[in-house]
Design a protein around this motif. Structure first.
Motif, PDB file in Angstrom:
ATOM      1  N   GLN A  37       0.848  -1.187   0.000  1.00  0.00           N
ATOM      2  CA  GLN A  37       0.000   0.000   0.000  1.00  0.00           C
ATOM      3  C   GLN A  37       0.887   1.241   0.000  1.00  0.00           C
ATOM      4  OE1 GLN A  37      -2.308  -0.207   3.652  1.00  0.00           O
ATOM      5  NE2 GLN A  37      -0.898   1.193   4.679  1.00  0.00           N
ATOM      6  N   SER A  85      -3.156   6.968  -4.414  1.00  0.00           N
ATOM      7  CA  SER A  85      -2.972   5.874  -3.469  1.00  0.00           C
ATOM      8  C   SER A  85      -3.185   4.535  -4.163  1.00  0.00           C
ATOM      9  CB  SER A  85      -3.954   6.019  -2.308  1.00  0.00           C
ATOM     10  OG  SER A  85      -5.294   6.000  -2.783  1.00  0.00           O
ATOM     11  N   GLU A 113      -3.566   0.091  -3.223  1.00  0.00           N
ATOM     12  CA  GLU A 113      -3.628  -1.013  -2.271  1.00  0.00           C
ATOM     13  C   GLU A 113      -3.689  -2.298  -3.083  1.00  0.00           C
ATOM     14  OE1 GLU A 113      -6.747  -2.638   1.054  1.00  0.00           O
ATOM     15  OE2 GLU A 113      -6.189  -0.516   1.150  1.00  0.00           O
ATOM     16  N   GLU A 173      -6.218  -5.206  -7.000  1.00  0.00           N
ATOM     17  CA  GLU A 173      -5.712  -3.848  -6.762  1.00  0.00           C
ATOM     18  C   GLU A 173      -6.851  -2.841  -6.725  1.00  0.00           C
ATOM     19  OE1 GLU A 173      -5.660  -1.131  -9.020  1.00  0.00           O
ATOM     20  OE2 GLU A 173      -6.475  -2.155 -10.782  1.00  0.00           O
TER      21      GLU A 173
END
Length: 605
Positions: free
Chosen positions: A73, A82, A84, A110
């Protein structure tokens, strides 16, 4: 374990021969003993990475099982970029005297905030982390904030079964079955959208007709990819022969949903605003022979035939009908010669032809009336290698002659992918150098560099005319201009990579890594105003390993990236137009992070 990028036409063993370059990925080494490994790392931009690996080694000298779980992350360098990511790997295999059977399952998931729009060129000096994705505006057009879930969400799972059988020392068979399942979507907040652009009727509220609304949309991918590869391999004395075949089918669904609107017409949430599928069937058969004429001369021949059936059916997101059918038949021959003067010196020559079909995105993004053609590449190579105990050198001359090469126009589509177009006659030619030297007993230096000319012959540029819609009968849709010979977009003349490693203490390694890329033009007009500046980036890597009685090995890792804090961009796009006689453009550049770091620890059991 290792990754290599190799330019040029590749071999036929894996199906479609690589076109222009190939990426070869080597997974971890086979472990005969039980093992375990825990890896954790953290660094800039709130980046965290954790991995656990476990393996049984060989059980009763016949069975082995391996597994890996990873989690990554990061907030990202660009605003709200961002990510993850979760993934796992599982494998189990039987390893007999004559037979090997292995099953592999790999899964990746993802969720990434969109950051593929780039920033205007004039913002590079003032706000390098600006990200326009997810911007929300009020009725007066004033900015009010960002949509939290402007994200890309995708899950992909690979299922593979591999079998190998040895009939005798000269003859063996390998075969693979595979199935890949992908499913995911982009979610977007849309400001002031027209209902008509989504195929919906304008709703009526209190006798008022509403034509626009803010919306939240999802664009889905739903795909299946499956097939089989098999080859028979024969080796006797001076001859190695490989005969193989492969068949695969790709079935990709694309559809869009509106999941929210301030005012929603009847049935808006119950149907897709667009829906289309792409089905592609690919069959190939090949024969490869490697014959050692004598102790000095080796001859290599690779012949492949491919047949592709490709069908697109349905409506695109702009309500265009994408329906079309294509068939291709390709013959891809390659021949090579290797001459060994002595153990230290050798020379090789190679000629290979590869053909490649356009993919769905090229057909989808083509301008109205544009004919999309397959590409053909003839690759000529001449190389020299030298190797000794402390020095290795390789020099390669190449000439890549293209017919109807698909090159990037400089534009991107509405999900950030580059728009491609055919150019009738183009080439890439140059010289590559790779070398390595060991000195002072504890230092190694590896260097590779390429200088190349990447040209389009007789290029014609096309610029959209925004006044066309005012008077389509008298205005041209595009303006065109003959530019003669130009540079291929995103093709730097010079690239260089250097890796200098030293081990000043036992189990302590320091590596200094440098990468240089010369100027890249964003479109195919060779205009410096539409280019990416050259850049040089330097990184430092430290690795220290210790052994203990209770843990087999502990590795401490520290990577310092961009240690001189260079400001640079690695990608960009541009869209040009003419309006009322004046040329304008929209553009986006993708700035990279300044100084940043990652620190981690690996525990091996």
């Amino acid at each position: 374990d290792d990754m290599k990028v190799q330019r040029g036409v590749g071999g036929s063993s894996n199906g479609a021969a690589s076109f222009g370059a190939s990426i070869n990925i080597k997974t971890g080494e086979f472990e005969t003993s039980p093992y375990g490994e825990i890896s954790s790392a953290a660094g800039s931009f709130n980046t965290f990475k954790n991995t656990i690996r476990l393996g049984t080694g060989l059980i009763k000298e016949k069975w082995a099982f391996d597994g890996r779980v990873s989690f990554v992350q990061s907030d990202g360098y660009v605003d709200r970029a961002s990510s993850e990511l979760h993934s796992f790997y599982l494998s189990g295999g039987y390893f007999g005297k004559k037979d090997v059977f292995k099953v592999i399952v790999v899964n990746g998931n993802e969720k990434t905030y969109q950051s593929w729009y780039g920033i205007p060129k004039d913002s590079l000096a003032t706000n390098r982390t600006y990200n326009p994705a997810g911007e929300i505006f009020d009725d007066e057009g004033d900015f009010v904030g960002y949509y939290d879930n402007q994200t890309d969400n995708y899950r992909q799972t690979y299922y593979q079964a591999h079998y190998a059988h040895e009939f005798n020392r000269q003859l063996n068979l390998t075969a693979s079955l595979f199935y890949t399942r992908g499913l995911g979507y982009y979610e977007n907040y849309k400001n002031d959208e027209k209902y008509a652009d989504y195929g919906y009727h304008d709703p009526i509220v209190s006798s008022d007709t509403v034509t626009h609304s803010n919306m939240i949309t999802q664009k889905w991918l739903d795909n299946h990819f499956y097939g089989i590869n098999a080859s028979l391999n024969y080796s006797l004395n001076r001859l190695k022969l490989h005969v193989g075949t492969g068949w695969n089918n790709y079935d990709g669904g694309h559809y869009g949903k509106v999941i929210w609107a301030e005012v929603s017409p009847l049935d808006m949430y119950n149907k897709h605003w667009y829906d289309n599928t792409g089905v592609k069937t690919d069959f190939n058969i090949f024969a490869k022979a490697d014959y050692r004429v004598n102790d000095q001369i080796n001859v290599y021949i690779d012949l492949q035939y491919r047949h592709i059936d490709y069908e697109i059916e349905g409506i695109h997101d702009d309500l265009r009908d994408l329906t079309q059918i294509h068939q291709y038949n390709f013959f891809n021959p390659k021949i090579g010669l290797n001459y060994v003067f002595n153990p230290a010196h050798s020379l090789f020559a190679y000629v290979g032809i590869a053909n490649r079909e356009p993919n769905r995105s090229v057909f989808r993004d083509a301008e109205p009336g544009q004919e999309v053609k397959p590409e053909m590449l003839t690759d000529y190579e001449l190389g020299y290698k030298y190797g000794s105990g402390f020095l290795s050198l390789e020099v390669n001359l190449f000439y890549m002659d293209y017919k109807d090469q698909l090159v990037m126009t400089g534009k991107i589509n509405n999900v950030g992918a580059p728009v491609m177009t055919n150019v009738a006659d183009s080439y890439r030619t140059g010289i590559e150098f790779m070398g390595g030297v060991k000195f002072l007993k504890f230092m190694n230096w590896y260097l590779n560099a390429t200088y190349s000319l990447n040209k389009i012959n007789n290029f014609t540029e096309y610029v959209d005319n925004w006044n066309y819609w005012d008077d389509p009968e008298s205005q041209p849709y595009q303006f065109e201009k003959e530019l003669g010979t130009t540079d291929i977009s995103f093709s730097p003349d010079f690239t260089m990579s250097s890796r200098l490693s030293a081990e000043p203490l036992n189990n302590f390694t320091v590596t200094f890594i440098s990468n240089y890329v010369s100027r890249q033009f964003i479109d195919n007009t060779s205009n410096v105003e539409r280019s990416i500046d050259p850049y040089l980036v330097n990184n430092l890597r430290f690795v220290y390993s210790i052994n203990t009685n209770f843990i087999k090995q502990i590795d401490f890792l520290l990577t310092l990236n961009n240690i001189f804090n260079a400001e640079y961009e690695t990608n960009a796009w541009v869209y040009r137009y003419v309006y009322e006689g004046e040329e304008g453009n929209l553009n986006g550049y993708f700035p990279q992070a300044g100084f940043n770091f990652m620190a981690g620890i690996n525990l091996k059991f």
